[in-house]
Scaffold this active site. Structure first.
Site, short mmCIF file in Angstrom:
data_model
loop_
_atom_site.label_atom_id
_atom_site.label_comp_id
_atom_site.label_asym_id
_atom_site.label_seq_id
_atom_site.Cartn_x
_atom_site.Cartn_y
_atom_site.Cartn_z
N GLU A 93 1.37 8.18 -25.21
CA GLU A 93 1.63 9.57 -24.74
C GLU A 93 2.28 10.26 -26.05
O GLU A 93 2.85 9.40 -26.78
CB GLU A 93 2.70 9.86 -23.46
CG GLU A 93 1.97 9.25 -22.50
CD GLU A 93 2.86 9.41 -20.91
OE1 GLU A 93 2.26 9.67 -20.04
OE2 GLU A 93 4.06 9.44 -21.04
N ASP A 137 10.10 15.72 -20.61
CA ASP A 137 9.86 16.13 -22.08
C ASP A 137 10.47 17.18 -22.71
O ASP A 137 10.03 18.27 -22.13
CB ASP A 137 8.52 15.84 -22.45
CG ASP A 137 7.80 14.74 -21.83
OD1 ASP A 137 8.27 14.01 -21.03
OD2 ASP A 137 6.66 14.67 -22.14
C1 FRU Z 1 5.41 12.09 -20.73
C2 FRU Z 1 4.61 12.96 -19.86
C3 FRU Z 1 3.31 13.49 -20.96
C4 FRU Z 1 3.17 14.55 -20.16
C5 FRU Z 1 4.19 15.18 -19.18
C6 FRU Z 1 4.03 15.64 -17.96
O1 FRU Z 1 6.90 11.96 -20.26
O2 FRU Z 1 4.13 11.90 -19.10
O3 FRU Z 1 2.38 12.64 -21.37
O4 FRU Z 1 2.56 15.77 -20.86
O5 FRU Z 1 5.19 13.90 -19.62
O6 FRU Z 1 5.03 16.23 -17.40
#
Ligand code: FRU
Length: 479
Positions: free
Chosen positions: A197, A24
């Site tokens: 998320e 992300d």
């Molecule tokens: C989304 C996610 C988020 C988390 C991060 C962990 O892709 O799963 O929810 O904070 O990636 O790397």
């Protein structure tokens, strides 16, 4: 002065780290003339785990310079996704009197997921973790993460959207350190095929009228998205400083992107009324086995957001590639009022390895038409339009390498209604991706592809009849 990448599949127009794993985008902030992008990063490996925040900067959202790793795991755990704000009035008291600084709000993902702060006075290069972490301890919810903070000028307070398993929670704060729970949204709304998320609440003008704004709440889900695996949905409605109210029926689902590879997008903080977001160009179904080396993962192109009213469909999200991308156009080719017939390809002399295509069609007798990109005798990615069903699709079944995952090859579809018998396509092709914007940007596809570097032809095709090309511009791009 800009780097030019030579590794097989390395994106030329998209950010990717020199090496190792990313996911992300995090902490997007515009500050002192630079766009900062932090991101989920594993500095010493190309599979997800024990994540840090990497850091890159850009002056134009297109050319990126990778900087040193910004935030690394501590006793509260790895550093999961989050956001950054410019604390302009020193509301946090973390900075010297009447000076400003950057505050990062992220998830500490140790045994429990909790929200923490770090701050920087040197434009995000070095960070100090806040002594009082976590600022929001875990209330007994397993998935409790991804704080996105914005400034709510009307009430002079900070607002945080936070993912909490199957719903979103909203918090507010006067100083970024003490947070008050306000409300929750969503356990009975939208799509729940997977965990929720990376939420974000964004205020946008409707139909370019600054006096008529609505709020967009973006929520990602994994798995269960429209094309399979991870993806984004959004809600449109009102926000009263405390609560988000969906204006559409609760069971209605609006997808951010109809391809497989646009996830965890967030907007840049501090860009005024212009709202630009970028996503992780990947899907959790196969992100750790994509055939790239020594890096793994890339970001999408940055996209400008708007809201537009459609008859019978209400207000929808519009996404358009940022105008800064015009800066990398090299050779331009143009056509006007051509009749496209089966068996003749007007684009046969163009090098289509990194191109931008902007086309307007008037529907004719062809049952299907469109572009085949990154093409050779053995490979092609088809971006096509089904005239009878009004369906725009991306078919990457024969796009190149796919055996690394059974979830990769496929065809993805969305309805794109013609306007007065016309449709528009705006396409960006890179060394390992296609992004397709339909009409004004109300339908978008983002899809990874891994074609042979020598598959560099493009074709404009029509089947079972003609289609009228009102206009076509093809730009070879060079970063
Ligand atoms: C989304 C996610 C988020 C988390 C991060 C962990 O892709 O799963 O929810 O904070 O990636 O790397």
């Amino acid at each position: 002065p800009y780097s030019y990448y030579t590794e097989k599949y390395r994106p030329q127009l998209h950010f990717s780290p020199a090496r190792n794993w990313i996911n992300d985008p995090n902490g997007l902030v515009y500050h002192k003339g630079k766009y900062h992008m932090f991101y989920q990063y594993k500095p010493y490996g190309d599979k997800w785990g024990n994540v840090s925040w990497g850091h890159a900067v850009s002056k134009d959202l297109v050319h990126w310079e990778q900087l040193r790793v910004a935030l690394t795991p501590d006793e509260l755990g790895p550093i999961f996704s989050g956001s950054i704000v410019v604390d302009r009035h020193n509301t946090s008291g973390l900075f010297k009197e009447s000076s400003e600084g950057l505050v990062a709000i992220y998830t500490s993902a140790g045994e429990m997921q909790q929200q923490s702060l770090a701050y920087s006075t040197d434009e995000g290069i070095t960070w100090t973790k806040y002594k009082g972490n976590p600022v929001i301890p875990n209330p007994g919810i397993k998935d409790f993460r991804d704080p996105k903070v914005m400034w709510y000028e009307k009430e002079y307070k900070w607002i945080m959207a936070l993912a909490a398993g199957d719903h979103i929670q909203f918090y507010s704060s006067k100083n970024l350190t003490a947070w008050k729970y306000m409300s929750r949204f969503g356990e009975n709304e939208g799509s729940h095929g997977g965990v929720w998320e990376v939420p974000e609440l964004i205020e946008l003008p409707v139909d370019n009228d600054p006096n008529n704004t609505k709020w967009l709440l973006k929520v990602d889900i994994n798995p269960g998205s429209v094309a399979g695996g991870s993806g984004g949905q959004y809600f449109i409605g009102a926000f009263d400083g405390m609560r988000f109210i969906n204006e559409n029926p609760p069971n209605e689902i609006r997808w951010v992107d109809y391809g497989k590879d646009f996830y965890a997008a967030q907007t840049w903080f501090n860009t005024g009324s212009r709202k630009v977001w970028i996503g992780w160009m990947n899907n959790w179904q196969y992100a750790d086995v994509t055939p790239t080396n020594p890096w793994r993962g890339a970001m999408s192109l940055p996209r400008e957001l708007a809201l537009k009213t459609f008859r019978g469909e209400g207000v929808k999200l519009i996404q358009m590639p940022v105008k800064e991308l015009k800066g990398i156009r090299k050779n331009q080719y143009q056509w006007k009022n051509e009749k496209v017939m089966p068996g003749k390809n007007i684009l046969s002399s163009i090098n289509g390895k990194t191109v931008e295509i902007a086309a307007e069609f008037e529907l004719g007798s062809a049952s299907e038409f469109g572009f085949k990109v990154r093409k050779s005798a053995a490979e092609e990615t088809v971006i096509g339009y089904d005239t009878e069903r009004h369906i725009l699709f991306v078919d990457r079944t024969y796009s190149g390498e796919f055996i690394f995952s059974p979830a990769f090859a496929g065809r993805y579809e969305a309805i794109l209604n013609p306007i007065r018998d016309r449709i528009k396509l705006h396409i960006f092709v890179d060394w390992s991706s296609v992004e397709v914007f339909g009409n004004a940007g109300e339908i978008v596809f983002t899809d990874l592809i891994f074609p042979n570097p020598s598959s560099n032809r493009i074709e404009l095709y029509s089947e079972n009849g003609y289609v009228k090309l009102s206009s076509l511009i093809v730009n070879e791009l060079e970063s």
